[in-house]
Design a protein around this motif. Structure first.
Motif, PDB file in Angstrom:
ATOM      1  N   LEU A 229     -22.053   6.198 -31.533  1.00  0.00           N
ATOM      2  CA  LEU A 229     -22.286   5.107 -32.656  1.00  0.00           C
ATOM      3  C   LEU A 229     -23.388   4.132 -32.463  1.00  0.00           C
ATOM      4  N   TRP A 230     -23.317   3.481 -31.140  1.00  0.00           N
ATOM      5  CA  TRP A 230     -24.407   2.559 -30.641  1.00  0.00           C
ATOM      6  C   TRP A 230     -25.707   3.253 -30.806  1.00  0.00           C
ATOM      7  N   SER A 231     -25.956   4.394 -30.037  1.00  0.00           N
ATOM      8  CA  SER A 231     -27.493   4.793 -30.018  1.00  0.00           C
ATOM      9  C   SER A 231     -27.899   5.318 -31.316  1.00  0.00           C
ATOM     10  N   GLU A 232     -26.963   5.729 -32.115  1.00  0.00           N
ATOM     11  CA  GLU A 232     -27.398   6.310 -33.560  1.00  0.00           C
ATOM     12  C   GLU A 232     -27.911   5.254 -34.452  1.00  0.00           C
ATOM     13  N   HIS A 233     -27.412   3.871 -34.201  1.00  0.00           N
ATOM     14  CA  HIS A 233     -27.900   2.840 -35.105  1.00  0.00           C
ATOM     15  C   HIS A 233     -28.872   1.879 -34.118  1.00  0.00           C
ATOM     16  N   THR A 234     -29.456   2.270 -32.932  1.00  0.00           N
ATOM     17  CA  THR A 234     -30.231   1.489 -32.509  1.00  0.00           C
ATOM     18  C   THR A 234     -31.773   1.518 -33.017  1.00  0.00           C
ATOM     19  N   VAL A 235     -32.025   0.495 -33.685  1.00  0.00           N
ATOM     20  CA  VAL A 235     -33.422   0.699 -34.091  1.00  0.00           C
ATOM     21  C   VAL A 235     -34.428   0.542 -32.896  1.00  0.00           C
ATOM     22  N   CYS A 236     -34.284  -0.471 -32.052  1.00  0.00           N
ATOM     23  CA  CYS A 236     -35.056  -0.429 -30.749  1.00  0.00           C
ATOM     24  C   CYS A 236     -34.311  -1.525 -29.816  1.00  0.00           C
TER      25      CYS A 236
ATOM     26  N   ALA B 203     -29.720  -5.079 -28.131  1.00  0.00           N
ATOM     27  CA  ALA B 203     -30.493  -4.002 -28.877  1.00  0.00           C
ATOM     28  C   ALA B 203     -30.505  -4.530 -30.259  1.00  0.00           C
ATOM     29  N   LEU B 204     -31.588  -3.994 -31.017  1.00  0.00           N
ATOM     30  CA  LEU B 204     -31.403  -4.156 -32.323  1.00  0.00           C
ATOM     31  C   LEU B 204     -30.682  -3.119 -33.083  1.00  0.00           C
ATOM     32  N   LEU B 205     -29.628  -3.241 -33.823  1.00  0.00           N
ATOM     33  CA  LEU B 205     -28.639  -2.289 -34.376  1.00  0.00           C
ATOM     34  C   LEU B 205     -28.717  -2.214 -35.762  1.00  0.00           C
ATOM     35  N   TYR B 206     -28.905  -1.330 -36.476  1.00  0.00           N
ATOM     36  CA  TYR B 206     -28.882  -1.207 -37.752  1.00  0.00           C
ATOM     37  C   TYR B 206     -27.473  -1.199 -38.480  1.00  0.00           C
ATOM     38  N   VAL B 207     -27.592  -2.043 -39.553  1.00  0.00           N
ATOM     39  CA  VAL B 207     -26.301  -2.439 -40.125  1.00  0.00           C
ATOM     40  C   VAL B 207     -26.187  -1.671 -41.649  1.00  0.00           C
ATOM     41  N   ASP B 208     -25.034  -0.774 -41.762  1.00  0.00           N
ATOM     42  CA  ASP B 208     -25.066   0.087 -42.786  1.00  0.00           C
ATOM     43  C   ASP B 208     -24.590  -0.857 -44.055  1.00  0.00           C
ATOM     44  N   ARG B 209     -23.472  -1.668 -43.719  1.00  0.00           N
ATOM     45  CA  ARG B 209     -23.026  -2.296 -44.768  1.00  0.00           C
ATOM     46  C   ARG B 209     -22.454  -3.791 -44.297  1.00  0.00           C
ATOM     47  N   VAL B 210     -22.478  -4.644 -45.102  1.00  0.00           N
ATOM     48  CA  VAL B 210     -21.856  -6.146 -44.715  1.00  0.00           C
ATOM     49  C   VAL B 210     -21.075  -6.396 -45.863  1.00  0.00           C
ATOM     50  N   PHE B 211     -20.026  -7.025 -45.298  1.00  0.00           N
ATOM     51  CA  PHE B 211     -18.881  -7.436 -46.390  1.00  0.00           C
ATOM     52  C   PHE B 211     -18.590  -8.902 -46.234  1.00  0.00           C
ATOM     53  N   LEU B 212     -18.614  -9.585 -47.181  1.00  0.00           N
ATOM     54  CA  LEU B 212     -18.388 -11.102 -46.968  1.00  0.00           C
ATOM     55  C   LEU B 212     -17.237 -11.247 -48.019  1.00  0.00           C
ATOM     56  N   HIS B 213     -16.588 -12.454 -47.631  1.00  0.00           N
ATOM     57  CA  HIS B 213     -15.520 -13.090 -48.378  1.00  0.00           C
ATOM     58  C   HIS B 213     -15.819 -14.465 -48.789  1.00  0.00           C
ATOM     59  N   GLU B 214     -14.941 -15.077 -49.503  1.00  0.00           N
ATOM     60  CA  GLU B 214     -15.254 -16.371 -50.205  1.00  0.00           C
ATOM     61  C   GLU B 214     -14.990 -17.706 -49.127  1.00  0.00           C
ATOM     62  N   ARG B 215     -14.376 -17.251 -48.202  1.00  0.00           N
ATOM     63  CA  ARG B 215     -14.207 -18.260 -47.190  1.00  0.00           C
ATOM     64  C   ARG B 215     -15.659 -18.643 -46.296  1.00  0.00           C
ATOM     65  N   THR B 216     -16.231 -17.718 -45.918  1.00  0.00           N
ATOM     66  CA  THR B 216     -17.451 -17.789 -45.232  1.00  0.00           C
ATOM     67  C   THR B 216     -18.749 -17.348 -45.795  1.00  0.00           C
ATOM     68  N   GLY B 217     -18.579 -16.392 -46.713  1.00  0.00           N
ATOM     69  CA  GLY B 217     -19.737 -15.669 -47.433  1.00  0.00           C
ATOM     70  C   GLY B 217     -20.238 -16.669 -48.243  1.00  0.00           C
ATOM     71  N   SER B 218     -19.840 -17.454 -49.021  1.00  0.00           N
ATOM     72  CA  SER B 218     -20.460 -18.376 -49.772  1.00  0.00           C
ATOM     73  C   SER B 218     -21.358 -19.318 -48.753  1.00  0.00           C
ATOM     74  N   ILE B 219     -20.890 -19.707 -47.641  1.00  0.00           N
ATOM     75  CA  ILE B 219     -21.803 -20.525 -46.932  1.00  0.00           C
ATOM     76  C   ILE B 219     -23.139 -19.853 -46.447  1.00  0.00           C
ATOM     77  N   ALA B 220     -22.750 -18.531 -46.115  1.00  0.00           N
ATOM     78  CA  ALA B 220     -23.912 -17.793 -45.458  1.00  0.00           C
ATOM     79  C   ALA B 220     -24.878 -17.414 -46.612  1.00  0.00           C
TER      80      ALA B 220
END
Ligand code: SF4
Lengths: 478, 216
Positions: A13-20, A27-44
């Motif tokens: 899983l790691w090497s498949e997502h390693t951009v470089c 490693a710079l890892l590619y992120v397929d999905r980001v999930f947020l919630h109201e507690r911290t997502g709002s601030i981000a």
């Protein structure tokens, strides 16, 4: 890297997502999905906005209202948490501005992030998913690389579609044998944490394997992986199998048609090679695990349900003796007391650990035809609105309410205290949640973690009890 | 972000293990949709006599006169475990804490520190106890000096070296914004994404098919 080229599931899983590889060891890892919630997502989102960065691809970002939102039936934006409404309103505003799919307060698919993400097919085997929430490791149960991050990291993932990460080591926990009747994934994971300590997984990504893990249904696997962060693991993974395919098939965001076939073909290769080596390997005999409950204020302070509250002197290391002492004081318990003599004030069934349909079924099975003990407050909070509807179709809501439980709308609810709802000071709660830290469920509230069946049985007994012990007791009285 | 090169300050020993982020900042203290206004809530459960109250608990280390102005925390293993809330670091930073010295850190907390210019220093338990002993003798004069360039911690006659991974060290020494840094790799990321989309279209299809106009 092993010379044989044999790799672990995590390595794949790691090497498949390693951009470089970055020159600093990350490693710079590619992120397929980001999930947020109201507690911290709002601030981000707010802070990203202020810094002048845009969201790279909003279609891969999802957000839910779970942490602060009330779980009373008929709820709106108002919540018992002081200033909680500000978080809800800000989240709505920020997600709308960034064009992010929000599972809002009244959305029929709203629920706890780690429950709805797989339920919607948003997380899939072979994907990376991050969320500013430590229990994101839950989602590794279907073979995704999912882990919890802070808000700054969430901003990074939103803006760049990647994260800079240092690779953790590989650990495998092999659980063979069969779980005894009435023993669940929750008991199993408490057993593991008790055995290896809350820092036992620090620096490792953990793969759960073995026949007992394969025997678990997918929902129970979520419970197992959910608590990986409680022993400090970077995350947990389980190799996907036919059960996972069946679980995901037809979900809203799961691939369809040709894409589904491609996905399955790929998923079937997502497993550790037979000769892959792990930096650490642990073995557990599932047959040795019994119904477990925590007595202290750390998830490693676990007792056998038929056992006793330990005395601090029974711990070899001085730091464990000290924390046992503190925990006993906080919990208001005496060493040597039989666990089954600990009377409770409340029972809570919910949270991303144990709020799925199978959890509710297990609890309802115990509760059916019984009534919760006088003076005990029982609360059931389904993990998502889908779970809630499914449970209602089976009549589980009636079972719980007939037994004297409150039947709530979905959310994190009293899994944690944000200044709003709590069972109260010095109240003793048996809870299907994952953290029993001081103050977690409210100032001076005392938490005992256990499985849904144990929480249900304890609610009926009025003191800590497994389903089996409850039945024994009733047959004595009868 | 402010770079961290060297820092000398009063260190407050809080030598417990597994101090979780709920203890560093209780959830009830995270009242605003903001990264600021959190310093007051730092260690609130221990620092104040009553939950939600503001009456100081005189025995808590940060309330004791000899530790006024503390800017370093000395702690046990696994500091910052538990919830991922970055508020824990924001609260420490706002209170004036520049570094935490512990024998281990929660992984998410560790990264959060780096992203906010707070230095996590990992030392063995013996070193931490030796440091604490010296600090406790006279906290206001036995200041702790941390030199990130040389990776050294000093206090009175004691000197310990520590290791921080190169990436984190570089970020802190230079006060870098990781987002800006990563965006310099944007072409590489785009390229990776194109390759991934060709190889694993199934991973993109569910939401790309729903939205008008596929990506380039
Ligand atoms: S249910 Fe509890 S542990 Fe899970 S995400 Fe919500 S607050 Fe966190």
């Amino acid at each position: 890297m092993a010379i044989t080229g044999a790799t672990t599931l995590f390595d794949k899983l790691w090497s498949e997502h390693t951009v470089c590889e970055l020159d600093n060891g990350e490693a710079l890892l590619y992120v397929d999905r980001v999930f947020l919630h109201e507690r911290t997502g709002s601030i981000a989102l707010q802070s990203l906005h202020t810094a002048g960065y845009a969201v790279r691809d909003a279609r891969k970002v999802f957000c839910t209202m779970d942490h602060i939102v009330d779980t009373f039936p008929g709820r709106g934006d108002q919540t018992l948490m002081p200033s909680g409404t500000d978080f809800i309103v800000a989240t709505r505003k920020e997600t709308r501005a960034a064009d992010i799919r929000l599972f809002d307060v009244d959305d029929p698919d709203q629920g706890i992030v780690h429950v709805i993400s797989p339920e919607q097919g948003l997380v899939l085997p072979g994907l990376t998913l991050v969320c500013p929430d430590s229990h994101t490791c839950t989602q590794g149960a279907i073979g995704a690389l999912a882990w919890g991050i802070g808000s700054s990291e969430a901003e990074h993932a939103l803006a760049t579609g990647t994260l800079r990460v240092r690779k953790p080591k590989n650990m495998r926990i092999v659980i063979d044998g069969a779980l005894r009747e009435g023993v669940t994934a929750k008991d199993l994971v408490l057993h593991i944490i008790a055995q290896f300590g809350t820092d036992g997984g620090a620096g490792y990504a953990v793969e759960f394997a073995g026949s007992a893990v394969r025997d678990l249904d997918v929902e129970a696997r979520f419970t197992l992986c959910n608590m990986a962060v409680e022993f400090s693991a970077f995350t947990a993974v389980i190799a996907p199998d036919e059960k996972v395919e069946a679980y995901l098939s037809g979900r809203d965001f799961a691939p369809k048609g040709e894409h589904w076939r491609d996905a399955i073909a790929y998923w079937r290769g997502l497993r550790s090679d037979g000769t892959a080596t792990f930096d650490r390997e642990l073995f557990i005999d599932a047959g040795n695990v019994g119904p477990a409950v925590t007595w202290g204020t750390s998830p490693e302070q676990v007792a056998d349900i038929r056992g006793h509250v330990p005395s601090p002197e029974s711990f070899a290391e001085s730091h464990r003796r000290e924390s046992a002492q503190r925990a006993l004081e906080y919990q208001g318990l005496q060493p040597g007391k039989p666990v089954s003599d600990i009377s409770i004030d409340a029972a809570f069934i919910g949270s991303c650990t144990n709020s799925r349909l199978s959890d509710l079924r297990a609890a309802a099975l115990v509760v059916k035809g019984r009534y919760i003990a006088p003076g005990v407050r029982g609360v059931v909070v389904p993990g998502s609105r889908r779970v809630k509807r499914a449970a209602e179709r089976e009549g589980l809501d009636r079972v719980f309410m007939d037994a004297g439980f409150e039947w709530r709308d979905s959310g994190c609810s009293m899994c944690f205290y944000a200044g709003g709802e709590t069972f109260g000071e010095f109240k003793r709660v048996i809870s299907t949640t994952n953290r029993n830290f001081e103050g977690r469920q409210g100032p001076n509230t005392r938490t005992h973690l256990a499985s849904p069946a144990t929480v249900a049985a304890s609610a009926v007994a009025g003191s800590i009890s497994s389903a089996e012990m409850l039945a024994e007791r009733e047959s004595l009285i009868a | 972000m402010n770079p961290f090169i060297t820092h000398t300050g009063i260190a407050a020993p809080l030598l417990r293990r597994n101090i979780d982020t709920d203890a560093i900042i209780p959830s009830r203290e995270m009242k605003r949709v903001s990264k600021s206004g959190l310093g007051e809530g730092l260690f609130a459960g221990w620092r104040y006599t009553l939950p939600g109250g503001r009456e100081r608990n005189p025995s808590f280390v940060l309330n004791r006169p000899e530790y006024q102005g503390a800017s370093i925390v000395l702690a046990g293993d696994n500091f910052g475990c538990g919830s991922s809330r970055e508020h824990a670091v924001w609260a420490l930073a706002e209170f004036g804490i520049r570094a935490v010295i512990a024998s281990g850190f929660g992984a998410i907390f560790h990264t959060n520190c780096i992203r906010n210019g707070v230095l996590p220093v990992c030392l063995g338990e013996d070193d931490i106890n030796a440091l604490a002993l010296r600090v406790q003798r006279d906290p206001q004069s036995n200041l702790v000096e941390i030199d990130l360039q040389k990776s050294l911690v000093r206090c009175a006659d004691l000197e310990c070296s520590f290791v921080l991974e190169e990436g984190a060290r570089y970020m802190l020494l230079n006060g870098l914004d990781p987002i800006a840094l990563t965006l310099q790799q944007n072409e590489l990321i785009d390229k990776y994404e194109r390759v991934r989309r060709n190889k694993h279209a199934w991973a993109f299809a569910p939401f790309e098919d729903r939205v008008e106009g596929a990506l380039p």
